[in-house]
Design a protein around this motif. Structure first.
Motif: not given
Length: 761
Positions: A436-456
């Motif tokens: 639907a407009p604005g809603y998206r399903v990702l094929p996988a968890l984004p690696e760069r974001l996960m790395a930044a999350l763990q560092q934060a």
């Protein structure tokens, strides 16, 4: 001679814990990270290194056993490995004191087993992020370690002796336990026999049993009877709601009463230690303070005062919430953490689902550490699917990130800003599936974001540890959410969805949404000696087996209802549709049905609706057209006191209509027998809303289970209908009526999910 067996860790936690309660040296790594860390340390050692070394020994009636992390025979070095995150220097002294105590006990057990005159003891701290080891080592003689071991055992011996006496008295009393009533209710004996049989066989049971037969007593009584012969250490009674805990405590009180004294405070007469566990936010005396001695007076010196409070608890008749709070405050202790300590010495624990099934569940961790044989009862088990999905789901909200950033220090802001930049990159993901407009399903968890999350998260952990007296609630709340998300991300797979939802104020919420919790729950069922899941609505059986991950040998019982069709008149309104597009047209016919039924038989009724909006529209019309009929409504976010006021209107001989939301606080778990409730109107199939998220759940369940619509919409909806209708007939003398206000109730697939004893009208 009777022997008392204790794990090395449990022995040392009893004898060597001292000083303040302090949870600052967290986050501890996840279980997967901890296992991986131990394996990596072992892989760095020589070829002759012995990992996971089983050791045991005795002192008098005490048997001590455990697994040492590793021994290098060539170097004669015994290691205790502790994984951690962040800087080691912030570790409280009493934590390391406990670790040395454990290692010294293992040291003696090793010297005794292999005839060693001395041994090098090494505490190895492995930092997960950097994979660096920090080692503290000392050389001890066997005689020195023997003296320490014997002193530790002597400090525990008196408690162990009284525990042996308590266990013997408890088992004798349970073996002679009599059913608390003159006879079983119809259906209750069949349920009790099934629970007893699976307890003896060490299996699981899925039990569908109608409301009103006394399921709580019918499950507790046979399980307690089976406990002595099956060497069951603990019974965990798990509920979804506070009302369920109250019913369990009342049933245990009844079972503990002497013959002829049922209903009294009977748990004192049966030597059974019953503990009620409550959530931290409901037990905390100082919610504005952090959980360590520098901030909270009830954490300061916690372990120094614990032994006296623990000893005083032995004479209390029950360890429910008021009793634990009174005991804790009398000794200057935190009630929440005192309750967790008492769980080690209880016989029956009454708590929430999450105390055993959550990823960081305290009861499951204790059972594994202590090698307990546990029996688990899951009350109103139809709720476990959604609750487990919630336990194993997580989200990251941009607004909470903004709130966490506001008062942050420059290093924390830098880490959070880096995470925010990675978050914005998600807007460029082109391969996401759009529903639907604005809603998206990702094929996988984004690696760069996960790395930044763990560092934060690591940066925030350092900050929180360095500022122990300051409580930055938004930052702390975000930190725990980030940890939960990171840990669930480690096991991301087909059982879950990763999706993005737009939020007000800009940005997107990243959700890790569990669809099938079976993989997470299955090990919990396997870890217990026996598990019984019981509810009035567990149809179809295959749905719960698949979604919960029940073992293949799980037994099934469908207890026949003790009620006759003549007790309940069921009417289906074939001329009413409550589909969303027909909602406005349904208002007048529904109000008319309610008024007509009330005129035929004045009394107390409940009217259930799919939403507060539909409820308000029908209630307003009904009140305008029939002002003489008392009416009251459920409101959003009602507190427990307000819910009690709503239910207080349902008195014997009373008259009126209570308007409520299907699936809410009044749709299950309430008991209004006799004339307190004579009928119900259900203006909905209860189907979850069709929206982009639910449609993705449907698609995934189609792929995994082959029944996406039924699993996502039909089964959850009809379960709420049957639960709500079940409020009407509570005893064999009750008579009432249920109006199903939607033409879809006539469909064969819907009729098949309704109780067989209902009579159409």
């Amino acid at each position: 001679m009777l022997h008392y067996t204790v794990a090395v860790r449990a022995l040392c936690e009893f004898t060597a814990k001292q000083g303040d309660l302090d949870v600052r040296f967290t986050p501890s790594p996840s279980s997967q990270e901890g296992i991986a860390g131990h394996q990596l340390v072992a892989s760095r050692r020589g070829a002759g290194y012995e990992a996971e070394l089983s050791l045991s020994g005795e002192h008098g009636a005490l048997r001590v056993r455990g697994r040492a992390d590793g021994y290098d025979a060539a170097a004669n070095r015994l290691e205790e490995v502790k994984t951690h995150r962040g800087r080691l220097e912030r570790q409280p002294d009493n934590h390391r004191h406990l670790h040395w105590a454990q290692l010294k006990v293992y040291g003696w057990l090793l010297c005794q087993a292999r005839g060693l005159a001395q041994v090098e003891l090494a505490l190895v701290y492995f930092e997960i992020a950097s994979q660096q080891e920090t080692v503290f080592s000392e050389r001890w003689t066997a005689d020195e370690l023997r003296v320490f071991f014997e002193a530790s055992c002597e400090a525990f011996t008196a408690w162990a002796a009284q525990e042996l006496v308590h266990r013997a008295e408890r088992n004798a009393a349970l073996a002679a336990l009599a059913f608390p009533h003159d006879s079983f209710r119809p259906g209750q004996r069949a349920l009790a026999e099934a629970v007893y049989k699976v307890a003896r066989a060490g299996r699981c049971l899925l039990a569908q049993a109608p409301t009103g037969i006394g399921k709580t007593v019918g499950c507790l009584f046979p399980l307690l009877k089976a406990a002595p012969a099956q060497a069951i250490d603990k019974v965990f009674f798990l509920t979804a709601k506070t009302s369920g805990r109250a019913l369990a405590l009342a049933a245990l009180d009844l079972l503990g009463a002497a013959p002829g004294e049922a209903g009294g405070k009977g748990t004192a007469r049966l030597p059974l230690r019953v503990l009620e566990l409550v959530a931290r936010d409901k037990a905390c005396e100082h919610p504005d303070k952090a959980c360590h001695g520098e901030a909270c007076p009830l954490a300061r010196g916690f372990y120094d005062r614990l032994p006296v409070a623990r000893d005083a608890a032995r004479v209390l008749p029950v360890w429910d919430k008021p009793a634990v709070r009174a005991l804790a405050l009398a000794h200057g202790l935190c009630p929440y953490y005192l309750g967790q300590e008492l769980a080690r010495w209880s016989d029956v624990v009454v708590g929430d689902y999450n105390h055993y099934f959550d990823s960081s569940a305290m009861l499951h961790a204790l059972a594994a550490m202590q090698s307990w044989r546990v029996a688990v009862l899951v009350d109103e088990a139809h709720n476990l699917v959604e609750r487990a999905r919630t336990m194993y789901s997580a989200e990251l909200d941009p607004e909470r990130l903004r709130q966490a950033r506001r008062g942050a220090t420059p290093p924390v802001k830098t880490a959070l800003d880096r995470l925010r930049r990675r978050w914005r990159e998600l807007g460029e993901v082109s391969e996401a599936e759009t529903e639907a407009p604005g809603y998206r399903v990702l094929p996988a968890l984004p690696e760069r974001l996960m790395a930044a999350l763990q560092q934060a998260a690591a940066t925030v952990a350092d900050h929180l540890a360095e500022q122990p007296a300051q409580v930055d609630a938004p930052l702390q709340a975000w930190y725990f959410e980030a940890l939960h998300f990171s840990r669930l991300a480690e096991s991301f797979g087909e059982h879950s969805l990763a999706d993005l939802l737009p939020v007000e104020g800009g940005g997107e919420r990243l959700c890790l949404r569990n669809v099938v919790p079976a993989g997470f729950l299955k090990p919990r069922f396997e870890a217990a000696h026996t598990v019984t899941l019981f509810s009035a609505t567990l149809q179809p059986e295959r749905f719960y087996r698949q979604m919960l991950g029940l073992p293949d040998q799980t037994a099934w019982i469908d207890v026949e209802a003790p009620f006759s069709a003549g007790q309940l008149s069921v009417h289906v309104a074939a001329d009413i549709s409550t589909r969303y597009q027909h909602r406005s047209a349904s208002l007048a016919p529904i109000a008319e049905r309610i008024a007509h039924q009330f005129a035929q038989r004045p009394g107390n009724y409940l009217a259930f609706f799919s939403s507060f909006e539909h409820l308000a529209a029908v209630a307003a019309l009904f009140e305008a057209q029939h002002p003489a009929v008392p009416a009251w409504r459920q409101a959003r976010g009602m507190r427990e006191a307000e819910q009690a006021q709503f239910l207080a209107r349902f008195v014997a001989g009373g008259r009126g209509v209570g308007f409520a939301v299907l699936g809410g606080a009044f749709g299950e778990g309430i008991d209004l027998p006799g004339e307190r409730l004579v009928g119900a109107f259900i203006a909905s199939l209860g189907l979850p809303q069709v929206n982009p998220v639910n449609e993705q759940l449907r698609k995934r369940l189609d792929r995994l289970c082959g029944a996406g619509f039924d699993y996502t919409y039909l089964y959850p909806g009809l379960r709420k209908v049957v639960q709500a209708a079940g409020r009407v007939i509570r005893t064999r003398s009750d008579e009432g009526v249920v109006h199903l206000l939607d033409d879809r109730f006539l469909r064969p697939e819907v009729q098949a999910l309704l109780p067989a004893w209902w009579r159409g009208g």
